[in-house]
Design an enzyme around this catalytic site. Sequence first.
Site, short mmCIF file in Angstrom:
data_model
loop_
_atom_site.label_atom_id
_atom_site.label_comp_id
_atom_site.label_asym_id
_atom_site.label_seq_id
_atom_site.Cartn_x
_atom_site.Cartn_y
_atom_site.Cartn_z
N SER A 120 0.84 -1.20 0.00
CA SER A 120 0.00 0.00 0.00
C SER A 120 0.87 1.24 0.00
O SER A 120 1.99 1.23 0.54
CB SER A 120 -0.90 0.01 1.23
N TYR A 154 -0.69 -0.58 9.85
CA TYR A 154 -0.90 -0.96 8.44
C TYR A 154 0.32 -0.61 7.59
O TYR A 154 0.77 -1.41 6.77
CB TYR A 154 -2.14 -0.22 7.95
N LYS A 186 2.66 -3.20 5.55
CA LYS A 186 2.71 -3.13 4.09
C LYS A 186 4.12 -2.87 3.57
O LYS A 186 4.49 -3.35 2.49
CB LYS A 186 1.74 -2.07 3.59
#
Length: 304
Positions: free
Chosen positions: A152, A165, A169
């Site tokens: 991401s 997150y 990622k």
Amino acid sequence: MAKSLEGKVIVVTGAGRGIGREIARLCATEGAKVVVNDPGGAADGAGSSAAPAEEVVEEIRKRGGTAVANFETVAEAVPASRIVKAATDHFGRLDGVVNNAGILRDMIFHRMSVEAFEAVIKVHLMGSFYVSHAAARLFREQESGSFVHFTSTSGLVGNFGQANYAAAKLGIVGLSKSIALDMNRFNVRSNCVSPFAWSRLIGTIPTETEAQKARVEKIKQMGPEKIAPIVAYLLGDASKEVTGQIFAVRMNEIFLMSQSRPLRSVQRGEGWTPQTIAEHAMPALKPSFYRLDRSADVFSWDAI
């Protein structure tokens, strides 16, 4: 035109909804037998339901494809290995793995709980490792295979309130590159895809300000079906020379993303002290510093 995945067996994690669903459907359309994995939890990982995976399998079968549902979690090693075993039990082999499963538990860093950080790391980063590690032995033995991992721009560039997150990622990028390096000799490929698409997880983005609302409305125009073609390509034989890369997909745009390399250097024959670093090194390097950009700052134009 010939189907690009004819005869192949593909595992897609998190395939019950959103991007994963579209990938599973396209892989089946392109001739693959698909293991549709999804435990059916909420966006934060809570709960479970067989319905999402079963519905995708039923849809694929109605369209003449072949698929089986699997409900294991990727967040633990043994259940994740059973996802791979489902492919060999049902179809006798495995040719590709798509590590798409994910959850979100966003929170500004100083308020983020240890549990929220660890939960996201377990699903995204550890889950990608567990499934890939189980598949790697098969790929080594047959001297072929393709991994497609989802990263991401939250990790590649940056975003607010997503330390868990973003860490997961960006960790996946390192994992993918290591797999590509270690398994290249066995004709095994590993690549990353960074998607721009409206999904259930993106639906958790706050919309408290007008700017946030406008951003979400733009993202809603980017359907998850736009992500599936590059994934199917990376799983097929046409991509046999493509490994260790990071691609971003936004509507009809495909970007090849940069990877960390030196920008500038300074040297001092007699070595450095904290004082000379402050006086000479940092002033020389500072023009090349990265700003505290977010993904929206870098991809500032409307999707095409």
